[in-house]
Design a protein around this motif. Structure first.
Motif, PDB file in Angstrom:
ATOM      1  N   ILE A 181      19.226   7.222 -50.639  1.00  0.00           N
ATOM      2  CA  ILE A 181      19.100   8.469 -49.866  1.00  0.00           C
ATOM      3  C   ILE A 181      18.095   8.268 -48.731  1.00  0.00           C
ATOM      4  N   LEU A 182      16.949   7.635 -49.044  1.00  0.00           N
ATOM      5  CA  LEU A 182      15.948   7.348 -48.013  1.00  0.00           C
ATOM      6  C   LEU A 182      16.463   6.316 -47.028  1.00  0.00           C
ATOM      7  N   SER A 183      17.201   5.333 -47.541  1.00  0.00           N
ATOM      8  CA  SER A 183      17.744   4.274 -46.682  1.00  0.00           C
ATOM      9  C   SER A 183      18.692   4.850 -45.639  1.00  0.00           C
ATOM     10  N   MET A 184      19.542   5.767 -46.083  1.00  0.00           N
ATOM     11  CA  MET A 184      20.487   6.377 -45.139  1.00  0.00           C
ATOM     12  C   MET A 184      19.760   7.263 -44.127  1.00  0.00           C
ATOM     13  N   GLY A 185      18.657   7.876 -44.565  1.00  0.00           N
ATOM     14  CA  GLY A 185      17.844   8.648 -43.623  1.00  0.00           C
ATOM     15  C   GLY A 185      17.251   7.755 -42.543  1.00  0.00           C
ATOM     16  N   ALA A 186      16.768   6.579 -42.953  1.00  0.00           N
ATOM     17  CA  ALA A 186      16.203   5.622 -41.987  1.00  0.00           C
ATOM     18  C   ALA A 186      17.288   5.131 -41.024  1.00  0.00           C
ATOM     19  N   MET A 187      18.476   4.890 -41.563  1.00  0.00           N
ATOM     20  CA  MET A 187      19.586   4.445 -40.719  1.00  0.00           C
ATOM     21  C   MET A 187      19.937   5.502 -39.673  1.00  0.00           C
ATOM     22  N   MET A 188      20.002   6.757 -40.096  1.00  0.00           N
ATOM     23  CA  MET A 188      20.347   7.828 -39.159  1.00  0.00           C
ATOM     24  C   MET A 188      19.254   8.001 -38.103  1.00  0.00           C
TER      25      MET A 188
ATOM     26  N   VAL B  18      31.255   1.028 -36.317  1.00  0.00           N
ATOM     27  CA  VAL B  18      30.898   0.656 -37.683  1.00  0.00           C
ATOM     28  C   VAL B  18      31.955  -0.282 -38.255  1.00  0.00           C
ATOM     29  N   GLN B  19      31.502  -1.399 -38.833  1.00  0.00           N
ATOM     30  CA  GLN B  19      32.394  -2.261 -39.599  1.00  0.00           C
ATOM     31  C   GLN B  19      32.507  -1.666 -41.001  1.00  0.00           C
ATOM     32  N   GLU B  20      33.711  -1.485 -41.443  1.00  0.00           N
ATOM     33  CA  GLU B  20      34.010  -0.957 -42.776  1.00  0.00           C
ATOM     34  C   GLU B  20      32.909  -1.297 -43.785  1.00  0.00           C
ATOM     35  N   THR B  21      32.425  -0.285 -44.509  1.00  0.00           N
ATOM     36  CA  THR B  21      31.206  -0.473 -45.303  1.00  0.00           C
ATOM     37  C   THR B  21      31.434  -0.683 -46.797  1.00  0.00           C
ATOM     38  N   ASN B  22      32.453  -0.052 -47.375  1.00  0.00           N
ATOM     39  CA  ASN B  22      32.621  -0.065 -48.840  1.00  0.00           C
ATOM     40  C   ASN B  22      31.386   0.477 -49.552  1.00  0.00           C
ATOM     41  N   ASP B  23      30.650   1.365 -48.884  1.00  0.00           N
ATOM     42  CA  ASP B  23      29.399   1.904 -49.430  1.00  0.00           C
ATOM     43  C   ASP B  23      29.488   3.432 -49.472  1.00  0.00           C
ATOM     44  N   PRO B  24      29.600   4.013 -50.679  1.00  0.00           N
ATOM     45  CA  PRO B  24      29.723   5.475 -50.778  1.00  0.00           C
ATOM     46  C   PRO B  24      28.545   6.220 -50.162  1.00  0.00           C
ATOM     47  N   TRP B  25      27.343   5.625 -50.190  1.00  0.00           N
ATOM     48  CA  TRP B  25      26.183   6.299 -49.592  1.00  0.00           C
ATOM     49  C   TRP B  25      26.396   6.509 -48.098  1.00  0.00           C
ATOM     50  N   TYR B  26      26.919   5.508 -47.429  1.00  0.00           N
ATOM     51  CA  TYR B  26      27.222   5.662 -46.000  1.00  0.00           C
ATOM     52  C   TYR B  26      28.309   6.715 -45.812  1.00  0.00           C
ATOM     53  N   ASP B  27      29.345   6.666 -46.658  1.00  0.00           N
ATOM     54  CA  ASP B  27      30.465   7.597 -46.495  1.00  0.00           C
ATOM     55  C   ASP B  27      29.999   9.044 -46.593  1.00  0.00           C
ATOM     56  N   TRP B  28      29.140   9.326 -47.583  1.00  0.00           N
ATOM     57  CA  TRP B  28      28.644  10.695 -47.724  1.00  0.00           C
ATOM     58  C   TRP B  28      27.718  11.063 -46.564  1.00  0.00           C
ATOM     59  N   THR B  29      26.954  10.091 -46.061  1.00  0.00           N
ATOM     60  CA  THR B  29      26.106  10.325 -44.886  1.00  0.00           C
ATOM     61  C   THR B  29      26.970  10.678 -43.679  1.00  0.00           C
ATOM     62  N   LEU B  30      28.081   9.990 -43.552  1.00  0.00           N
ATOM     63  CA  LEU B  30      29.008  10.246 -42.462  1.00  0.00           C
ATOM     64  C   LEU B  30      29.584  11.657 -42.555  1.00  0.00           C
TER      65      LEU B  30
ATOM     66  N   LEU C 275      28.134  14.303 -43.978  1.00  0.00           N
ATOM     67  CA  LEU C 275      27.133  15.374 -43.942  1.00  0.00           C
ATOM     68  C   LEU C 275      26.298  15.410 -42.670  1.00  0.00           C
ATOM     69  N   ASN C 276      26.507  14.445 -41.748  1.00  0.00           N
ATOM     70  CA  ASN C 276      25.698  14.382 -40.538  1.00  0.00           C
ATOM     71  C   ASN C 276      26.561  14.461 -39.292  1.00  0.00           C
ATOM     72  N   LYS C 277      25.953  14.967 -38.230  1.00  0.00           N
ATOM     73  CA  LYS C 277      26.606  14.898 -36.927  1.00  0.00           C
ATOM     74  C   LYS C 277      26.446  13.482 -36.400  1.00  0.00           C
ATOM     75  N   MET C 278      27.544  12.853 -36.043  1.00  0.00           N
ATOM     76  CA  MET C 278      27.519  11.461 -35.618  1.00  0.00           C
ATOM     77  C   MET C 278      27.877  11.352 -34.139  1.00  0.00           C
ATOM     78  N   PRO C 279      27.445  10.253 -33.502  1.00  0.00           N
ATOM     79  CA  PRO C 279      27.919   9.981 -32.144  1.00  0.00           C
ATOM     80  C   PRO C 279      29.426   9.722 -32.175  1.00  0.00           C
ATOM     81  N   PRO C 280      30.066   9.662 -30.999  1.00  0.00           N
ATOM     82  CA  PRO C 280      31.477   9.242 -30.982  1.00  0.00           C
ATOM     83  C   PRO C 280      31.643   7.965 -31.816  1.00  0.00           C
TER      84      PRO C 280
END
Length: 365
Positions: free
Chosen positions: A64-71, A84-96, A98-103
């Motif tokens: 959770i903290l790691s994804m916060g740092a990434m954002m 983004v290169q395909e992640t296979n990481d559910p933490w990233y997927d949920w971050t995607l 729940l957050n507003k992302m760039p194009p």
């Protein structure tokens, strides 16, 4: 010049070569977990900004903290496009989600988990679909993958772009600590993770048939995965088989391809193949099953041969045909290297990728 943030959690070889070529076209920042940084040392263009963040194991709640740092990194960069290169990481997927992302552009290397692949993260096959729908544009490497996204996931075809997987031979030659090796005239190579879908079973069934016609044939099996002993319950002839059932150091990989006459992909299922991309970059032809995207990667009778999947006899015949014809070997080696200057060339791939970025920006506005 457009500003791009390139984020990856894996697929390091692909990302390194793409980043090195993209740097000629865009203002690029590479973002990745610290644990993949070592793979990029000495092979990434020093002009590229590289930012790392700590990334725990998947089951660790500190993600959770790691994804916060990434954002935070992404927001600081304020890119025109996040790729983004395909992640296979559910933490990233949920971050995607729940957050507003760039194009957003996402490269999808594999849509589904391969049969028997125990390395896939539990649940990721479902959460990764978030990226399919949140991305303004998707990149895949073959037409079968595009068709699956359109037909099974109802994505508009104008959002799915096909860009080939670039060659990887030059990357591994830069990493190598060996001088160029001479070809061993009757040596076959099976390289990569060893899972049931790779079809090693059918290659081993073909080996006695090949040996009847080419007594000097030798097979190198190199890679991690299944317990290799299950394929050789009574042991094996060390003159016929060279088995390296372990992680192959990056600096040793090119040596295996340079020694071999042909690389074998007897897969029973495939989406695309980084092994074929690596083999062609070494000028080594490929014999592959005609499944998935392999029939687009391997140009039959030009830079390789295609055979029916799960057919040991046809596989053996194709290998015998190539080993018995030195002129054919030479023509296919030349054709493989020519491909690396054409559709598998990273500069061409980067230019196509920039066109996807421009389309993404235009679509978002």
């Amino acid at each position: 010049m457009i500003k791009i943030a390139l984020l990856h959690f894996g697929f390091e070889d692909y990302t390194i070569e793409l980043a090195n070529s993209l740097a000629k076209y865009v203002d690029l920042t590479l973002i990745h977990p610290q644990k993949v940084s070592d793979v990029c040392i000495n092979v990434i263009d020093p002009s590229i900004r590289v930012i790392s963040f700590k990334k725990p194991r998947i089951r660790d709640l500190r993600n959770i903290l790691s994804m916060g740092a990434m954002m935070h990194i992404i927001k600081d960069i304020q890119p025109d496009v996040l790729h983004v290169q395909e992640t296979n990481d559910p933490w990233y997927d949920w971050t995607l989600l729940l957050n507003k992302m760039p194009p957003l552009v996402t490269t999808i290397h594999d849509i589904f988990r391969h049969p028997g692949d125990s390395m896939a993260v539990f649940g990721s096959e479902y959460t990764r679909r978030i990226a399919f729908y949140r991305s303004q544009q998707l990149i895949v490497h073959t037409h079968p993958l595009k068709n699956i996204l359109i037909e099974q996931f109802n994505l508009p075809q104008e959002r799915v772009n096909i860009i080939p997987h670039g060659e990887l031979g030059s990357l591994y030659q830069r990493r190598s600590n060996h001088k160029s090796q001479p070809r061993e005239p009757n040596t076959l190579l099976f390289f990569g993770r060893i899972w049931p879908y790779k079809g090693l079973k059918y290659l081993l069934e073909a080996m006695p048939l090949i040996a009847e016609r080419v007594p000097e044939v030798k097979l190198i099996i190199a890679g991690q995965g299944e317990n290799i002993k299950q394929y050789f319950p009574d042991g094996y002839d060390e003159k016929r088989y060279e088995i390296i059932n372990d992680f192959i150091p990056l600096e040793e990989v090119s040596n295996l391809f340079q020694r071999s006459t042909v690389t074998l992909l007897p897969y029973i299922e495939a989406s695309q193949s980084g092994v074929a991309a690596l083999s062609y970059g070494m000028g080594t032809p490929v014999i592959a099953s005609e499944v998935g995207g392999l029939s687009e990667i391997v140009q039959d009778k030009k830079d390789g041969l295609l055979v029916p999947a799960c057919d040991s006899r046809s596989l053996a015949d194709a290998i015998i045909c190539l080993l018995s014809d030195r002129d054919l070997q030479q023509r296919m080696q030349t054709a493989a290297l020519t491909r690396c200057q054409e559709d598998l060339n990273w500069s061409n791939i980067a230019a196509q990728t920039v066109e996807v970025y421009q389309k993404t920006i235009k679509t978002r506005h």
